[in-house]
Scaffold this motif. Structure first.
Motif, PDB file in Angstrom:
ATOM      1  N   MET A  73      18.578-111.078 -29.148  1.00 43.61           N
ATOM      2  CA  MET A  73      19.554-110.579 -28.168  1.00 43.61           C
ATOM      3  C   MET A  73      20.728-109.917 -28.886  1.00 43.61           C
ATOM      4  O   MET A  73      21.198-108.850 -28.476  1.00 43.61           O
ATOM      5  CB  MET A  73      20.123-111.742 -27.333  1.00 43.61           C
ATOM      6  N   ASP A  74      21.195-110.587 -29.939  1.00 47.92           N
ATOM      7  CA  ASP A  74      22.338-110.054 -30.689  1.00 47.92           C
ATOM      8  C   ASP A  74      22.003-108.690 -31.287  1.00 47.92           C
ATOM      9  O   ASP A  74      22.838-107.793 -31.320  1.00 47.92           O
ATOM     10  CB  ASP A  74      22.735-111.017 -31.820  1.00 47.92           C
ATOM     11  N   LEU A  75      20.751-108.557 -31.764  1.00 44.42           N
ATOM     12  CA  LEU A  75      20.352-107.306 -32.401  1.00 44.42           C
ATOM     13  C   LEU A  75      20.218-106.181 -31.363  1.00 44.42           C
ATOM     14  O   LEU A  75      20.522-105.026 -31.643  1.00 44.42           O
ATOM     15  CB  LEU A  75      19.035-107.497 -33.164  1.00 44.42           C
ATOM     16  N   LYS A 133      22.092-105.904 -28.771  1.00 36.87           N
ATOM     17  CA  LYS A 133      23.492-105.507 -28.580  1.00 36.87           C
ATOM     18  C   LYS A 133      23.970-104.665 -29.773  1.00 36.87           C
ATOM     19  O   LYS A 133      24.648-103.655 -29.592  1.00 36.87           O
ATOM     20  CB  LYS A 133      24.336-106.782 -28.463  1.00 36.87           C
ATOM     21  N   TYR A 134      23.601-105.094 -30.975  1.00 40.09           N
ATOM     22  CA  TYR A 134      24.014-104.397 -32.203  1.00 40.09           C
ATOM     23  C   TYR A 134      23.582-102.931 -32.179  1.00 40.09           C
ATOM     24  O   TYR A 134      24.315-102.046 -32.586  1.00 40.09           O
ATOM     25  CB  TYR A 134      23.423-105.115 -33.414  1.00 40.09           C
ATOM     26  N   ASP A 188      14.106-105.031 -36.765  1.00 40.94           N
ATOM     27  CA  ASP A 188      15.020-103.913 -36.542  1.00 40.94           C
ATOM     28  C   ASP A 188      14.314-102.767 -35.819  1.00 40.94           C
ATOM     29  O   ASP A 188      14.844-102.190 -34.873  1.00 40.94           O
ATOM     30  CB  ASP A 188      15.582-103.414 -37.881  1.00 40.94           C
TER      31      ASP A 188
END
Lengths: 376, 295
Positions: free
Chosen positions: A265-267, A269-270, A365
């Protein structure tokens, strides 16, 4: 699992605690009848799993049964932080002289229950903790001995100086601890714990959360779950054994492992996207779980793309690939699926997916960037 | 060197005959772990096949297993209802290092199990953890041996698969590990970041440490303060859960932001304020670790 106030009060009464009377109703007629029974002057309180009920207009004082019914009409069906009020608790008003606080939760650092009391009750205890921490008295309880009588008495003396009141408060604290342990709670709170003009100490609000890990051995407590307080997606996830949290974005996430699911989830957003959910399918590669996960994710019309991020350790990638293929075959999925599989048997997994016309990439990624691009 | 366990550690498995227990026991034995016995109440006297050629005895009690085999560590794969009791049994039998993989143990059960383990002087790893692996030496738990390799990095994490992700990058970038420890995702765990940091500080082979934290609690903040006061090797950090909403449990029982405390931002700040470089993506962990080692 959070309990409603009226359910928490039932548990407290069953533990022998002094609690003000009250009953729930789900229509204005029922509220009127209860108000008449209690002599007219009552408090009508929305029963939803949310703090700030009073500020939202969900708690009203009535001087007679007609007014109580009118309040019920306004409160029933209203939304408090997105939750619809289906029940109200009706209680007679109390002659409040003082308001204190008592609560128990499990202290992570001390690895034991901690009992907290404050003579400054009736307000948000986190605010007291921030502005006047000395007003809160804490006691770590050794779970092997439980709350000892001198400890309960000692804390009670922090709340009241009149021995008659102190004695009642000590009894309430002892029973609060017992209710906490006997029901497998993770939090139990009385705020406020009042003393009346007539010299009685009692709980007039109650808040209890149950440790979800306790529910398997406490069927009576598990039965207190309010199905209306849970979204369809949450109920489905729970039944399928999936950890699921709905968020506001459009990238549906399906990951194995909670830490990796958060990092995914964080990625998202990133890379400029917005995750639609947290979802951990766990260590299993059971196709039924994958189907349930996909059903939950695709039921949200806002989701534009589904992202699988699987790190195969003990969970074999080929098993998960098989699950995805089966799930996609059973469901009619109209949005793109992007898949990342790495680890045990990833080559085999890629072949299985390729046969079904699905592709997988090897890096987290890469897959997240692709998902964000497709979500627009 | 490695921390806590090595190739000489004599391991028993509690719940060896169960589905998970039997599978992971064979995986551990294949990696090289010295599995000396199993314990399943009611199945004492049987034997358990580690492989085609090797088998170990199964005992009814941990005390019997320890007395007969001299075991000094245990791995627990029993269901949540019995797991706290399994920890207490191992502690009572004098097992010094207890790894509890089980997820979903009632928290109040764990308050008692941790209290007893402390009294008996045992170290508990977990619960709700993937275990510990010393590349090339031994593994206790479920961390896949295929992703690790020997080298200078010590790794500590609250997570399972996110640990694998990080280790995978380290290994691929040529950075092996002395020991990888999964401390567990529960709110009450027996071995903390600080415990592991102190152990790595005493290990001459560990030249850098990677700490993978997540939202909930204050363990990362305490670890950061400890690092700045005590540790003179570089530390690289990562915090999962930047996008997690407050007040909601994110899978792990311990991963919850309560009020304003336990946020990813707070933990990231604590890391950075104490000289710990924080990776923004999992793939960056290996990059920062390599830089910090000057490689």
């Amino acid at each position: 699992m959070d309990l409603h106030e009226y359910q928490a009060k039932e548990l407290f009464r069953a533990a022998g605690m002094a609690v003000n009377p009250g009953e729930v109703a789900d229509d204005p007629q029922g509220v009127r009848a209860l108000a008449e029974e209690y002599g007219g002057r009552v408090v009508v309180k929305a029963q939803v799993h949310s703090g700030g009920r009073g500020k939202a207009g969900g708690v009203k004082l009535a001087t007679d049964a007609d007014e109580a019914a009118r309040h019920a009409e306004a409160i029933l069906g209203m939304k408090i932080r997105g939750l619809t009020v289906g029940h109200v608790l009706v209680s007679p008003t109390e002659d409040i002289a003082t308001e204190a606080y008592a609560g128990i939760l499990v202290d992570r650092e001390g690895q034991c229950p901690v009992l907290m009391v404050s003579a400054e009750g009736g307000v948000d205890i986190e605010e007291v903790a921030a502005t006047n921490p000395d007003a809160i008295h804490k006691l770590q309880v050794d779970p092997r001995y439980g709350l000892m009588p001198h400890q309960a008495w000692g804390l009670a003396t922090r709340l009241f100086s009149d021995p008659a009141l102190t004695k009642q408060a000590a009894r309430i604290l002892t029973r609060l601890y017992r209710a906490f342990v006997d029901n497998g709670a993770s939090m139990a709170e009385i705020n406020p714990l009042i003393s009346t003009g007539g010299g009685k100490v009692k709980a007039i609000d109650a808040k209890v959360s149950i440790d979800d890990n306790e529910l398997f051995r406490r069927p009576a407590v598990a039965a207190l779950r309010d199905p209306d307080s849970e979204s369809e997606a949450d109920a489905k996830a729970r039944a399928a054994g999936l950890s699921f949290v709905k968020l506001e974005g459009n990238v549906g996430c399906c990951v194995n492992g909670a830490g990796l699911a958060m990092a995914t989830m964080d990625l998202v957003k990133y890379y400029g996207g917005d995750p639609a959910n947290f979802l951990d399918i766990g260590g299993s590669s059971n196709p039924d779980k994958v189907v349930a996960a996909l059903e939950i994710i695709t039921a949200d019309a806002g989701v534009k793309v589904i992202l699988f991020n699987i790190f195969g350790g003990i969970t074999r990638c080929d098993d998960v690939a098989q699950g995805i293929v089966e799930a996609v075959g059973r469901l009619d999925i109209a949005i793109p699926l992007v898949i990342r599989l790495t680890g045990t048997n990833e080559e085999l997994a890629r072949e299985i997916l390729a046969e079904a016309g699905l592709a997988a990439v090897a890096s987290m990624d890469e897959v997240v960037q692709e998902a964000v691009r497709l979500a627009g | 060197m490695s921390i806590y366990v090595d190739e000489t550690t004599r391991v028993i498995v509690q719940g060896i005959t169960g589905r998970d227990g039997s599978f992971h026991t064979r995986q551990m034995a294949a990696y090289g772990t010295r599995v000396v016995a199993g314990v399943t109440p009611g199945k004492g006297g049987r034997s358990f096949a580690l492989s085609g050629k090797e088998e170990v005895p199964v005992y009814d009690t941990v005390a019997d297993a320890v007395a007969e085999t001299g075991a000094n560590a245990s791995v627990i794969y029993v269901p949540p209802a019995f797991a706290a009791s399994a920890i207490m049994e191992a502690a009572d039998a004098g097992v010094g290092f207890i790894v509890c993989v089980t997820e979903g143990i009632p928290v109040l059960d764990m308050t008692r199990a941790h209290a007893l383990a402390r009294d008996r002087g045992c170290r508990v790893l977990g619960p709700n953890c993937p275990g510990i692996i010393c590349p090339g030496k031994t593994t206790l738990g479920i961390i896949p041996g295929s992703i690790v390799t020997e080298g200078p990095v010590g790794l500590i994490s609250r997570s399972g698969t996110l640990t694998y992700e990080a280790v995978h990058h380290l290994t691929r970038d040529g950075l092996g590990q002395t020991t990888c420890v999964g401390i567990g995702g529960d709110p009450l765990i027996g071995t903390s970041f600080v415990d592991c940091l102190a152990a790595f500080a005493d290990d001459p082979d560990t030249e850098a440490v990677v700490m993978i934290g997540e939202i909930g609690g204050t363990a990362e903040q305490e670890a950061a303060a400890w690092v700045s006061a005590n540790l003179d090797i570089p530390v690289v950090g990562f915090i999962a859960g930047r996008t997690a909403p407050p007040g909601t449990r994110m899978g792990h029982a311990g991963a919850i932001i309560s009020g304003s405390s336990g946020t990813a931002a707070e933990k990231t700040r604590a890391f950075e304020d104490n000289g710990i470089k924080v990776a923004k993506r999992p793939a960056e962990i290996a990059v920062l670790a390599r830089e910090s080692l000057g490689r």
